[in-house]
Design a protein around this motif. Sequence first.
Motif, mmCIF file in Angstrom:
data_model
loop_
_atom_site.group_PDB
_atom_site.id
_atom_site.type_symbol
_atom_site.label_atom_id
_atom_site.label_comp_id
_atom_site.label_asym_id
_atom_site.label_seq_id
_atom_site.Cartn_x
_atom_site.Cartn_y
_atom_site.Cartn_z
ATOM 1 N N TYR A 56 0.815 -1.211 0.000
ATOM 2 C CA TYR A 56 0.000 0.000 0.000
ATOM 3 C C TYR A 56 0.849 1.263 0.000
ATOM 4 O O TYR A 56 0.470 2.259 -0.610
ATOM 5 N N SER A 57 1.997 1.239 0.663
ATOM 6 C CA SER A 57 2.809 2.454 0.729
ATOM 7 C C SER A 57 3.702 2.644 -0.492
ATOM 8 O O SER A 57 4.025 3.772 -0.845
ATOM 9 N N LYS A 58 4.106 1.544 -1.151
ATOM 10 C CA LYS A 58 5.068 1.650 -2.244
ATOM 11 C C LYS A 58 4.539 1.160 -3.588
ATOM 12 O O LYS A 58 5.163 1.407 -4.611
ATOM 13 N N GLY A 59 3.432 0.435 -3.578
ATOM 14 C CA GLY A 59 2.980 -0.216 -4.797
ATOM 15 C C GLY A 59 1.996 0.606 -5.604
ATOM 16 O O GLY A 59 1.530 1.660 -5.183
ATOM 17 N N SER A 60 1.711 0.104 -6.762
ATOM 18 C CA SER A 60 0.696 0.676 -7.649
ATOM 19 C C SER A 60 -0.297 -0.413 -7.977
ATOM 20 O O SER A 60 0.081 -1.564 -8.206
ATOM 21 N N PHE A 61 -1.551 -0.054 -8.011
ATOM 22 C CA PHE A 61 -2.587 -1.018 -8.335
ATOM 23 C C PHE A 61 -3.046 -0.780 -9.762
ATOM 24 O O PHE A 61 -3.345 0.344 -10.151
ATOM 25 N N LEU A 62 -3.055 -1.840 -10.522
ATOM 26 C CA LEU A 62 -3.464 -1.753 -11.915
ATOM 27 C C LEU A 62 -4.689 -2.636 -12.126
ATOM 28 O O LEU A 62 -4.794 -3.711 -11.548
ATOM 29 N N HIS A 63 -5.579 -2.174 -12.940
ATOM 30 C CA HIS A 63 -6.766 -2.949 -13.265
ATOM 31 C C HIS A 63 -6.562 -3.602 -14.623
ATOM 32 O O HIS A 63 -5.929 -3.030 -15.517
ATOM 33 N N LEU A 64 -7.108 -4.784 -14.767
ATOM 34 C CA LEU A 64 -7.057 -5.436 -16.067
ATOM 35 C C LEU A 64 -7.877 -4.625 -17.056
ATOM 36 O O LEU A 64 -8.936 -4.110 -16.704
ATOM 37 N N PRO A 65 -7.402 -4.524 -18.263
ATOM 38 C CA PRO A 65 -8.207 -3.823 -19.267
ATOM 39 C C PRO A 65 -9.483 -4.623 -19.547
ATOM 40 O O PRO A 65 -9.538 -5.831 -19.337
ATOM 41 N N HIS A 66 -10.495 -3.922 -20.001
ATOM 42 C CA HIS A 66 -11.759 -4.584 -20.315
ATOM 43 C C HIS A 66 -11.718 -5.060 -21.769
ATOM 44 O O HIS A 66 -11.925 -4.296 -22.697
ATOM 45 N N TYR A 67 -11.385 -6.291 -21.936
ATOM 46 C CA TYR A 67 -11.435 -6.902 -23.254
ATOM 47 C C TYR A 67 -11.815 -8.364 -23.067
ATOM 48 O O TYR A 67 -11.728 -8.898 -21.961
ATOM 49 N N PRO A 68 -12.212 -9.039 -24.121
ATOM 50 C CA PRO A 68 -12.790 -10.390 -23.983
ATOM 51 C C PRO A 68 -11.914 -11.413 -23.262
ATOM 52 O O PRO A 68 -12.416 -12.275 -22.577
ATOM 53 N N ASN A 69 -10.590 -11.336 -23.370
ATOM 54 C CA ASN A 69 -9.720 -12.343 -22.779
ATOM 55 C C ASN A 69 -9.033 -11.876 -21.494
ATOM 56 O O ASN A 69 -8.023 -12.446 -21.098
ATOM 57 N N ALA A 70 -9.562 -10.858 -20.842
ATOM 58 C CA ALA A 70 -8.916 -10.308 -19.648
ATOM 59 C C ALA A 70 -8.789 -11.372 -18.549
ATOM 60 O O ALA A 70 -7.764 -11.468 -17.884
ATOM 61 N N GLY A 71 -9.816 -12.177 -18.356
ATOM 62 C CA GLY A 71 -9.768 -13.218 -17.328
ATOM 63 C C GLY A 71 -8.687 -14.241 -17.614
ATOM 64 O O GLY A 71 -7.979 -14.678 -16.703
ATOM 65 N N GLU A 72 -8.523 -14.610 -18.854
ATOM 66 C CA GLU A 72 -7.493 -15.574 -19.237
ATOM 67 C C GLU A 72 -6.101 -14.976 -19.040
ATOM 68 O O GLU A 72 -5.181 -15.655 -18.591
ATOM 69 N N THR A 73 -5.961 -13.704 -19.341
ATOM 70 C CA THR A 73 -4.688 -13.017 -19.120
ATOM 71 C C THR A 73 -4.338 -13.033 -17.633
ATOM 72 O O THR A 73 -3.205 -13.313 -17.258
ATOM 73 N N GLN A 74 -5.314 -12.762 -16.784
ATOM 74 C CA GLN A 74 -5.077 -12.769 -15.341
ATOM 75 C C GLN A 74 -4.698 -14.167 -14.866
ATOM 76 O O GLN A 74 -3.749 -14.330 -14.103
ATOM 77 N N ARG A 75 -5.421 -15.188 -15.312
ATOM 78 C CA ARG A 75 -5.098 -16.559 -14.919
ATOM 79 C C ARG A 75 -3.694 -16.949 -15.362
ATOM 80 O O ARG A 75 -2.942 -17.577 -14.617
ATOM 81 N N SER A 76 -3.322 -16.562 -16.569
ATOM 82 C CA SER A 76 -1.989 -16.869 -17.085
ATOM 83 C C SER A 76 -0.914 -16.185 -16.245
ATOM 84 O O SER A 76 0.098 -16.797 -15.898
ATOM 85 N N LEU A 77 -1.129 -14.926 -15.900
ATOM 86 C CA LEU A 77 -0.169 -14.193 -15.083
ATOM 87 C C LEU A 77 -0.042 -14.824 -13.702
ATOM 88 O O LEU A 77 1.065 -15.025 -13.203
ATOM 89 N N GLU A 78 -1.169 -15.165 -13.085
ATOM 90 C CA GLU A 78 -1.132 -15.795 -11.767
ATOM 91 C C GLU A 78 -0.435 -17.148 -11.827
ATOM 92 O O GLU A 78 0.413 -17.448 -10.987
ATOM 93 N N TYR A 79 -0.757 -17.945 -12.827
ATOM 94 C CA TYR A 79 -0.148 -19.265 -12.982
ATOM 95 C C TYR A 79 1.354 -19.126 -13.206
ATOM 96 O O TYR A 79 2.156 -19.806 -12.571
ATOM 97 N N GLY A 80 1.734 -18.223 -14.101
ATOM 98 C CA GLY A 80 3.146 -18.040 -14.408
ATOM 99 C C GLY A 80 3.936 -17.536 -13.218
ATOM 100 O O GLY A 80 5.023 -18.037 -12.915
ATOM 101 N N SER A 81 3.401 -16.536 -12.517
ATOM 102 C CA SER A 81 4.137 -15.984 -11.377
ATOM 103 C C SER A 81 4.235 -16.994 -10.246
ATOM 104 O O SER A 81 5.277 -17.112 -9.602
ATOM 105 N N LYS A 82 3.175 -17.748 -10.019
ATOM 106 C CA LYS A 82 3.242 -18.781 -8.978
ATOM 107 C C LYS A 82 4.280 -19.840 -9.334
ATOM 108 O O LYS A 82 5.004 -20.319 -8.466
ATOM 109 N N ASN A 83 4.352 -20.200 -10.593
ATOM 110 C CA ASN A 83 5.340 -21.196 -11.015
ATOM 111 C C ASN A 83 6.764 -20.682 -10.870
ATOM 112 O O ASN A 83 7.656 -21.427 -10.459
#
Length: 121
Positions: A56-83
């Motif tokens: 909260y003190s140092k970070g920036s919050f970004l929202h996913l853009p509104h496009y048809p594959n936004a949910g898939e992009t988020q899942r891919s990012l979460e999966y990749g970063s967790k891996n």
Amino acid sequence: AVFAKWLAQKDKNIYFAVHAGYLPSNGEALTEVLAHPDMVHNAKYQKLYTCMQQVYSKGSFLHLPHYPNAGETQRSLEYGSKNILRQAHRQYLAEVQAGAEPQAVLDRLVEESYQKLLTYK
């Protein structure tokens, strides 16, 4: 509705959050917990609030853009970063068990993981 209203009260919300490891849903409660993570007795939860305080003190919050594959992009990012982080954790354990100096391994893996996260697609 009665329970939700009760739980959303600042003091009740703080009590529930710090004992259950959740972030408070009440804005005043969240501000208080993040300002005083030492009020939490559970070490894991205290780490959570300390980390969130830094975000909260140092970070920036970004929202996913509104496009048809936004949910898939988020899942891919979460999966990749967790891996990436899971792989670094396993490598850390293996190297330390083999006799490497823990802090040196941690420092190197943090930097390597950070670079992988920056370039992840």
